[in-house]
Design an enzyme around this catalytic site. Structure first.
Site, mmCIF file in Angstrom:
data_model
loop_
_atom_site.group_PDB
_atom_site.id
_atom_site.type_symbol
_atom_site.label_atom_id
_atom_site.label_comp_id
_atom_site.label_asym_id
_atom_site.label_seq_id
_atom_site.Cartn_x
_atom_site.Cartn_y
_atom_site.Cartn_z
ATOM 1 N N SER A 37 9.820 4.415 -8.802
ATOM 2 C CA SER A 37 11.095 5.042 -8.471
ATOM 3 C C SER A 37 12.306 4.174 -8.802
ATOM 4 O O SER A 37 12.252 2.945 -8.723
ATOM 5 C CB SER A 37 11.142 5.389 -6.975
ATOM 6 O OG SER A 37 10.173 6.346 -6.653
ATOM 7 N N SER A 97 11.427 11.962 -7.923
ATOM 8 C CA SER A 97 10.390 12.928 -8.273
ATOM 9 C C SER A 97 10.229 13.040 -9.789
ATOM 10 O O SER A 97 9.137 13.287 -10.294
ATOM 11 C CB SER A 97 10.734 14.304 -7.679
ATOM 12 O OG SER A 97 10.735 14.256 -6.269
ATOM 13 N N CYS A 126 10.261 0.476 -3.302
ATOM 14 C CA CYS A 126 8.991 -0.175 -3.643
ATOM 15 C C CYS A 126 8.344 -0.720 -2.372
ATOM 16 O O CYS A 126 8.774 -1.742 -1.820
ATOM 17 C CB CYS A 126 9.216 -1.287 -4.653
ATOM 18 S SG CYS A 126 7.674 -2.050 -5.208
ATOM 19 N N GLU A 134 -4.014 8.316 -5.244
ATOM 20 C CA GLU A 134 -2.790 8.171 -4.463
ATOM 21 C C GLU A 134 -2.651 9.275 -3.430
ATOM 22 O O GLU A 134 -2.355 9.016 -2.258
ATOM 23 C CB GLU A 134 -1.575 8.176 -5.387
ATOM 24 C CG GLU A 134 -0.256 8.011 -4.629
ATOM 25 C CD GLU A 134 0.956 8.002 -5.533
ATOM 26 O OE1 GLU A 134 2.034 7.641 -5.054
ATOM 27 O OE2 GLU A 134 0.826 8.365 -6.724
ATOM 28 N N ARG A 135 -2.866 10.502 -3.832
ATOM 29 C CA ARG A 135 -2.675 11.624 -2.910
ATOM 30 C C ARG A 135 -3.720 11.643 -1.812
ATOM 31 O O ARG A 135 -3.421 11.974 -0.665
ATOM 32 C CB ARG A 135 -2.674 12.937 -3.700
ATOM 33 C CG ARG A 135 -1.436 13.053 -4.562
ATOM 34 C CD ARG A 135 -1.488 14.183 -5.553
ATOM 35 N NE ARG A 135 -0.333 14.091 -6.450
ATOM 36 C CZ ARG A 135 -0.201 14.772 -7.577
ATOM 37 N NH1 ARG A 135 -1.157 15.595 -7.955
ATOM 38 N NH2 ARG A 135 0.865 14.623 -8.330
ATOM 39 N N GLN A 147 7.531 17.505 22.007
ATOM 40 C CA GLN A 147 8.013 18.643 22.791
ATOM 41 C C GLN A 147 7.168 18.843 24.047
ATOM 42 O O GLN A 147 7.698 19.035 25.153
ATOM 43 C CB GLN A 147 7.984 19.909 21.933
ATOM 44 C CG GLN A 147 8.516 21.149 22.629
ATOM 45 C CD GLN A 147 10.009 21.066 22.895
ATOM 46 O OE1 GLN A 147 10.736 20.431 22.127
ATOM 47 N NE2 GLN A 147 10.468 21.686 23.962
ATOM 48 N N GLY A 164 10.261 14.310 28.180
ATOM 49 C CA GLY A 164 10.950 13.025 28.088
ATOM 50 C C GLY A 164 10.023 11.885 27.718
ATOM 51 O O GLY A 164 10.432 10.940 27.030
ATOM 52 N N GLY A 172 5.167 11.809 -3.894
ATOM 53 C CA GLY A 172 5.398 13.187 -4.310
ATOM 54 C C GLY A 172 5.702 14.035 -3.101
ATOM 55 O O GLY A 172 4.872 14.199 -2.209
ATOM 56 N N SER A 207 6.552 17.189 -0.511
ATOM 57 C CA SER A 207 5.802 18.432 -0.277
ATOM 58 C C SER A 207 6.214 19.512 -1.267
ATOM 59 O O SER A 207 5.389 20.330 -1.709
ATOM 60 C CB SER A 207 6.030 18.920 1.159
ATOM 61 O OG SER A 207 5.418 18.054 2.083
#
Length: 380
Positions: free
Chosen positions: A127, A133, A158, A241-242, A337, A341, A365, A367
């Site tokens: 990048s 992307s 990086c 990677e994915r 949620q 708290g 990458g 979504s």
């Protein structure tokens, strides 16, 4: 639902769990290892894992590793993520190592792959400020000179460069009509003259960096693979990677679900556990179902990759990355949620799980990019 694991894999998962429970099972232990959560990687813990042989799980045996496949690697990533082991350097290390394994010279493999087994960290840099992307838009240049290349330009985001021995750099070595051509990978030592590494502060702590190259010389021996062919080399590593990112986030989602479940069983309001109220019971049921779907997808894609080495499963790996990262983000937000708290309080850890999950739908990458890739495989 029971998981269909071999005895060897079940023993591996058990051993990792026992180790992590002992070494980093409490928030106090993790804070001590990470400077209060600021650092994402503990060299101390990493060295212990190296001694146990786990860091070489996917490294070929001839370089000191175990030579295991995607399924075993995913189990290691999932379990260490579940236990929140601060070893963020492992993901980038194994991604970089896979490229070296496929394309590097024997000397480069000996240095890098042998180093991985012994607990060294590696980084990979693609990048740039104007190329995220769209990797083909990168402008960091490596100009040919006597005996090597001179690199000039900036890289960004990086991960783990500040911890790494080398950065696997993707730079432009020629200007071609096809933007995907003319890119080359280089093995750049992080202590080389002309390279400045500057950390980027993020909500996740100290993990990513800007890299500034100013007349940085590297010899011809630094080239990894074929000059001008880095794009094809990068595409060959997409499965890994994915799947690494998917397994990490599946483990995190598992941890968040178990923490949510424990809380709603124990927390009482209006005279009974809050998990007994339909509003929360149904949410738990939905989350459990989504978690099981993600596991089945992850396990199936990992097994498919192992059964067909060398093939690129762009659709399936993108599906796994998309499903597991989006689930982790959704799971942790639901946890905050339902815990009210306490979900916001650092003492309980759900907020830190959520912070860790948010970036997962961006790195490796986004979504949106994963959906685009999946759509293209259907001819869209």
């Amino acid at each position: 639902m029971p998981r269909n694991l071999t005895d060897e894999r079940r023993d591996l998962v058990t051993a990792i769990g026992e180790f992590c429970r002992k070494e980093c099972g409490t928030k106090e232990q993790r804070d001590k290892l990470t400077d209060g959560g600021v650092q994402q990687h503990s060299p101390q813990l990493y060295a212990k894992m190296a001694e146990l042989g786990w860091l070489g799980i996917a490294i070929p045996e001839e370089y000191g590793g175990a030579g295991q496949g995607m399924a075993d690697l995913c189990l290691f990533l999932e379990e260490t993520s579940y236990w929140r082991a601060p070893i963020s350097g492992f993901a980038t290390t194994i991604i970089a190592a896979a490229s070296y394994e496929k394309f590097a010279t024997e000397e480069q493999k000996r240095v890098v792959l042998g180093g991985v087994v012994n607990g060294r960290v590696e980084a990979i840099s693609m990048s740039e400020p104007g190329a995220g992307s769209d990797v083909a838009a990168l402008t960091c240049r490596a100009e040919r000179t006597t005996g090597g290349y001179v690199i000039n330009g900036q890289k960004t985001w990086c991960s783990n460069a500040h911890l790494a021995d080398h950065v696997l750099l993707v730079a432009r070595t020629s200007q071609e009509a096809d933007r995907h051509q003319g890119l080359t990978q280089f093995m750049v030592p992080t202590d080389v003259d002309g390279l400045q590494i500057r950390g980027i502060d993020t909500m996740g702590g100290k993990e990513v960096n800007d890299l500034y190259f100013t007349d940085c010389f590297v010899p011809d021996s630094a080239v990894v693979g074929t000059p001008g062919n880095a794009w094809a080399q990068l595409m060959a590593g997409l499965n890994l990677e994915r799947m690494i990112l998917a397994a990490n986030m599946y483990g995190l989602a598992r941890r968040a679900f178990d923490d949510i479940l424990a809380y709603v069983k124990e927390r009482e309001q209006f005279g009974r556990p809050i998990g007994s109220f339909q509003a929360l019971k149904h949410r738990i049921a939905d989350l459990a179902t989504e978690l099981e779907c993600a596991r089945l997808l992850l396990d199936d894609v990992a097994a498919t990759i192992d059964a067909h080495p060398g093939e690129v499963f762009a659709r399936e790996a993108s599906m796994a990355k998309l499903k597991c990262t989006e689930l982790a983000k959704h799971m942790t937000l639901e946890g905050m949620q339902m815990m009210g708290g306490y979900g916001y309080a650092t003492e309980y850890g759900m907020e830190s799980l959520h912070r860790a999950s948010i970036v997962s739908t961006v790195y490796g990458g986004t979504s949106e990019i994963q959906r685009d890739i999946i759509g293209k495989t259907y001819g869209l």
